[in-house]
Design an enzyme around this catalytic site. Structure first.
Site, PDB file in Angstrom:
ATOM      1  N   TYR A 136       0.847  -1.211   0.000  1.00 19.53           N
ATOM      2  CA  TYR A 136       0.000   0.000   0.000  1.00 19.53           C
ATOM      3  C   TYR A 136       0.878   1.255   0.000  1.00 19.53           C
ATOM      4  O   TYR A 136       0.667   2.165  -0.801  1.00 19.53           O
ATOM      5  CB  TYR A 136      -0.887  -0.023   1.242  1.00 19.53           C
ATOM      6  CG  TYR A 136      -1.679   1.216   1.532  1.00 19.53           C
ATOM      7  CD1 TYR A 136      -1.382   2.003   2.642  1.00 19.53           C
ATOM      8  CD2 TYR A 136      -2.756   1.583   0.730  1.00 19.53           C
ATOM      9  CE1 TYR A 136      -2.120   3.140   2.944  1.00 19.53           C
ATOM     10  CE2 TYR A 136      -3.512   2.709   1.034  1.00 19.53           C
ATOM     11  CZ  TYR A 136      -3.186   3.481   2.141  1.00 19.53           C
ATOM     12  OH  TYR A 136      -3.932   4.599   2.442  1.00 19.53           O
ATOM     13  N   LYS A 140       1.568   4.270  -2.763  1.00 19.10           N
ATOM     14  CA  LYS A 140       1.392   5.696  -2.449  1.00 19.10           C
ATOM     15  C   LYS A 140       2.619   6.487  -2.907  1.00 19.10           C
ATOM     16  O   LYS A 140       2.499   7.578  -3.469  1.00 19.10           O
ATOM     17  CB  LYS A 140       1.129   5.898  -0.958  1.00 19.10           C
ATOM     18  CG  LYS A 140      -0.257   5.417  -0.494  1.00 19.10           C
ATOM     19  CD  LYS A 140      -1.374   6.008  -1.324  1.00 19.10           C
ATOM     20  CE  LYS A 140      -2.752   5.520  -0.922  1.00 19.10           C
ATOM     21  NZ  LYS A 140      -3.807   6.020  -1.840  1.00 19.10           N
TER      22      LYS A 140
HETATM   23  C1  VAH Z   1      -4.687   2.445   6.482  1.00 19.56           C
HETATM   24  N1  VAH Z   1      -6.458   4.045   6.885  1.00 19.56           N
HETATM   25  O1  VAH Z   1      -4.746   2.154   7.678  1.00 19.56           O
HETATM   26  C2  VAH Z   1      -5.302   3.778   6.053  1.00 19.56           C
HETATM   27  C3  VAH Z   1      -4.324   4.936   6.205  1.00 19.56           C
HETATM   28  C4  VAH Z   1      -2.429   6.011   7.477  1.00 19.56           C
HETATM   29  C5  VAH Z   1      -3.395   4.847   7.372  1.00 19.56           C
HETATM   30  O2  VAH Z   1      -3.622   5.169   5.043  1.00 19.56           O
HETATM   31  O3  VAH Z   1      -4.191   1.728   5.659  1.00 19.56           O
END
Ligand code: VAH
Length: 310
Positions: A136, A140
């Site tokens: 993730y 980003k």
């Molecule tokens: C997550 N809610 O937990 C998201 C967010 C900073 C955390 O990017 O993956």
């Protein structure tokens, strides 16, 4: 305007805020799943399917996209390939179509998850080491670089904010590492207890949804000449430990008991900053948070259980 990921945590509230400001008919909600409470025009589409997305853009003559499709940090570690193809595949579709149809603007949410274990963890700077340890987080960083490229190469007015953990009550938690900060309120009201999946002293920067929505609208309304970066702007509101959050809930529900049983999400949480330096947002476009931990906790409890007397 098109809001992709409109059934998600941010998307579902952003659609309502945009419709309030710009008119119901001017905001098209778009998701792979209907949210079930469409308050205006809705397009069923998978944003990773470029042809399907292009059809929606042509049909509704879209001039601005808020692209909120994303698989979050914890869910992304269960299926990193899918996280890459959904998060980056859909972003590339949006950016390419925005250039092709000469759109005015694109908004894309980055995250403090773009930082990693070697990023200085307190007052994390706008421009610093970014070595995320989740897929993730990788999407980003890659996404921010893509947005910056499309600005430099094609002049696309694409804007990104690095959101902290966002807390809200309207949608259930969705695969994030910060889900505990939402689930704790539901557990406290339903069972009087909550088993937290990170340790008591875990500190993560957080923001209440009303602040996140206002930040997005204010950020997108600022003249483009005011912005000094097209990577994600650091954004912060509050920062607290899981223990401080539990204590705040207990202020309103004295019988509440929080226990701690860290799981695999602890490692993700430990790779993120404890606090964020968002001076550039305050200087360039006047960012100022409103909700404190106390005000957020009371508002969350009131909205999750309307008959709860604070
Ligand atoms: C997550 N809610 O937990 C998201 C967010 C900073 C955390 O990017 O993956």
């Amino acid at each position: 305007m098109l809001v992709t990921g409109s059934s998600g945590q941010i998307g579902s509230e952003l659609v309502v805020a945009l419709r309030k400001r710009y008119g119901r008919e001017r905001v098209i909600a778009c998701d792979i799943n209907p949210s079930g409470e469409e308050s205006g025009p809705f397009a069923l589409a998978d944003a990773t399917d470029r042809a399907a997305l292009e059809q929606v853009i042509r049909k509704h003559r879209i001039g601005c996209v808020y692209h909120l499709v994303s698989i979050l940090s914890a869910a992304g570690e269960q299926n990193p390939d899918l996280a890459w193809s959904v998060n980056i595949g859909s972003l590339r579709n949006v950016l390419d179509l925005a250039v092709r149809y000469r759109m005015e603007q694109v908004f894309w949410p980055s995250s403090i998850a773009a930082f990693g274990p070697h990023t200085p963890r307190t007052h994390t700077h706008q421009l610093t080491v970014m070595d995320p340890s989740t897929m993730y987080g990788v999407t980003k960083v890659a996404g921010e670089l893509l947005c910056n490229y499309y600005f430099l190469r094609y002049g696309l007015d694409v804007r990104c904010l690095r959101f902290p953990g966002i807390i809200s009550w309207k949608t259930p938690p969705g695969g994030g590492t910060t889900d505990y900060a939402v689930a704790i309120f539901h557990g406290a009201l339903r069972e009087g207890r909550y088993e937290c999946f990170v340790s008591a002293n875990t500190v993560i920067p957080m923001m209440y949804m009303p602040d996140a929505i206002r930040a997005t609208l204010e950020f997108m309304a600022v003249p483009r000449g005011r912005l000094r970066t097209r990577l994600g702007y650091n954004l912060s509101a509050m920062t607290f430990s899981a223990r401080q959050l539990a204590k705040e809930v207990k202020r309103y529900l004295p019988e509440f008991v929080c226990t701690y049983k860290p799981d695999e999400r602890q490692k993700i949480a430990d790779s993120w900053p404890k606090s964020i330096d968002d001076r550039l947002s305050r200087k360039d476009w006047g960012w100022k948070p409103r909700f404190t931990l106390r005000e957020m906790a009371e508002d969350m409890l009131k909205n999750i259980q309307p008959d709860w007397e604070g």
